[in-house]
Design an enzyme around this catalytic site. Sequence first.
Site, PDB file in Angstrom:
ATOM      1  CG  ASP A   1      17.428   2.100 -41.198  1.00 31.29           C
ATOM      2  OD1 ASP A   1      17.974   3.436 -41.075  1.00 31.29           O
ATOM      3  OD2 ASP A   1      16.146   2.121 -42.035  1.00 31.29           O
TER       4      ASP A   1
ATOM      5  CD  GLU B   1      10.180   0.044  -3.655  1.00 29.58           C
ATOM      6  OE1 GLU B   1       9.244   0.837  -3.469  1.00 29.58           O
ATOM      7  OE2 GLU B   1      10.783  -0.167  -2.349  1.00 29.58           O
TER       8      GLU B   1
ATOM      9  CD  GLU C   1       3.933   0.993  -7.354  1.00 27.07           C
ATOM     10  OE1 GLU C   1       3.832   0.911  -6.028  1.00 27.07           O
ATOM     11  OE2 GLU C   1       3.313   2.113  -7.888  1.00 27.07           O
TER      12      GLU C   1
ATOM     13  CD  GLU D   1       2.129  -1.460  -4.407  1.00 25.44           C
ATOM     14  OE1 GLU D   1       1.142  -0.841  -3.810  1.00 25.44           O
ATOM     15  OE2 GLU D   1       3.100  -1.355  -3.642  1.00 25.44           O
TER      16      GLU D   1
ATOM     17  CD  GLU E   1       6.488  -2.310  -4.813  1.00 23.33           C
ATOM     18  OE1 GLU E   1       7.423  -2.416  -3.791  1.00 23.33           O
ATOM     19  OE2 GLU E   1       5.802  -1.555  -5.020  1.00 23.33           O
TER      20      GLU E   1
ATOM     21  CG  HIS F   1       8.184   4.359  -5.171  1.00 24.16           C
ATOM     22  ND1 HIS F   1       7.449   3.333  -4.451  1.00 24.16           N
ATOM     23  CD2 HIS F   1       7.277   5.365  -5.763  1.00 24.16           C
ATOM     24  CE1 HIS F   1       6.177   3.779  -4.547  1.00 24.16           C
ATOM     25  NE2 HIS F   1       5.977   4.731  -5.268  1.00 24.16           N
TER      26      HIS F   1
ATOM     27  NE  ARG G   1       5.384   3.687   1.511  1.00 22.72           N
ATOM     28  CZ  ARG G   1       6.263   3.104   2.869  1.00 22.72           C
ATOM     29  NH1 ARG G   1       5.931   3.750   4.008  1.00 22.72           N
ATOM     30  NH2 ARG G   1       6.926   2.158   2.708  1.00 22.72           N
TER      31      ARG G   1
ATOM     32  CD  GLU H   1      10.772   4.891  -1.635  1.00 28.14           C
ATOM     33  OE1 GLU H   1      10.005   4.313  -2.276  1.00 28.14           O
ATOM     34  OE2 GLU H   1      11.009   5.004  -0.506  1.00 28.14           O
TER      35      GLU H   1
ATOM     36  NE  ARG I   1       6.768   7.305  -1.626  1.00 27.00           N
ATOM     37  CZ  ARG I   1       6.417   6.132  -1.862  1.00 27.00           C
ATOM     38  NH1 ARG I   1       7.252   5.071  -1.551  1.00 27.00           N
ATOM     39  NH2 ARG I   1       5.322   5.682  -1.926  1.00 27.00           N
TER      40      ARG I   1
END
Length: 474
Positions: free
Chosen positions: A51, A129, A131, A212, A220, A269, A340, A359, A361
């Site tokens: 449904d 990645e 977390e 982490e 992580e 990330h 970062r 990457e 992030r």
Amino acid sequence: MSVQNVLDTIKEKNIEFVDFRFVDLSGKAHHITVPALSVGEDTFTNGVAFDGSSIPGFRGIEESDMVMMPDPEAIFVDEFTAHNTLNIMCNIFSPDGDRYDRDPRNIAQKAEEYLQSTGIGTSAFFAPESEFFIFDDVRFESGQNVSSYSVDSDEGIWNTGREEEGGNLGFKIRNKGGYVPVSPADTTQDLRSEICRVLEEAGLVIERHHHEVATAGQQEINFRFSTLVDTADNLMKYKYIVHNTAMKFGKTATFMPKPLFGDNGSGMHVHQSIFNGDTPLFYEKGAYANISELGMYYIGGILKHAPALIALTNPSTNSYKRLVPGYEAPVNLVFSKGNRSAAVRIPVAAVTPKGARIEFRTPDSTANPYLAFSAMLMAGLDGIKNKIDPRQEGYGPLDKNIYELSDVEKNEIRSVPANIEEAMDALEADYDFLIEGGVFTEEFIKHYISFKRDEAKEIAIRTHPHEFSLYYDC
């Protein structure tokens, strides 16, 4: 794996039930279970009815009949059921046999097909990645006269003075002090290892796991990259196994981006690259961070479309509690080979030509992985097709500590949207790159924006507990 191989697996592993699964607009899994004795070749031809009107964001009651068509390539044995159960991911069809255009997995499959149609490459690879926090207790309620939440963890820094059975043994993790400490500060190693064992049984290749940065059990676990749809399938397995293994240990896991005020939140990330056959397309020795011009253009597409993209990669109101300066949050729309706090980072440590990647992030795990990965690929491909050079567009590279820049320098850096409404406004103004090749449809984008705006209103109209601290004595 062929249909016959699935049927053979059912016999070899003494499977009693087959669990047919699909994913809704928000990225949550749903399932219908069928006795294994009733599953045959015709099941893979006719599918399993359900449904659609009872699934948020799908269909109205007047057109509710839908069909799950099982994918024999996407199976794993469930370790959390008392009866031997085989889980199988499905694609969604209408009763007339057409693919459902709001099926997130359908969109991801079209994104892969679109990449191949461009002639740019044959495969896009993704590695998230993702977390998460593991708590010992969570309580929340939201009513007419009450609004509250409470989370607790034996590791939490706020528990240094708590009386515990047998006394308080200390070793609580400080705010921002949780990155890879050994036990007894890290109390969750055995739990993470058990999660990894179950993930491996489900077919994922685990690369590493660790505690982490945040206090109170932030974690992580990294698993190996794969193609877009396969990685999205793996992320759904990952979240299911994390949640259920934590529950088995008497704990609770959450991928909510910002469950704690005053410490780091949880991101997702996403590492990504494009190959043409066996040839990596993001590598150029001697260039900045050894990234090719094609890779640079991919970055340019990600950063140019980031405000709209974030509506799909950070789709919750809580996402923007994480996207604030000061907690390693990637709020700055720049790229870097080491920073970062930049939205896009180019990994350079121990990277081989085939490991060359970018990457992104900014995303978090409230994202529907099928939609998020597809949107990132479409933004990157738009950058390649239109040769969007992030260096010329003012997106960097910026290899400095952004938090130590002067106010004038900071003002020159573009930032992510401040809230979900701004992100939806950006998506409303910039979605042509998503509908290229019919990957997303205009109807889907408009429906998604409406769906998320309604979700945001649920938060906006409710009284917040902190408002009592600010205004009760006015």
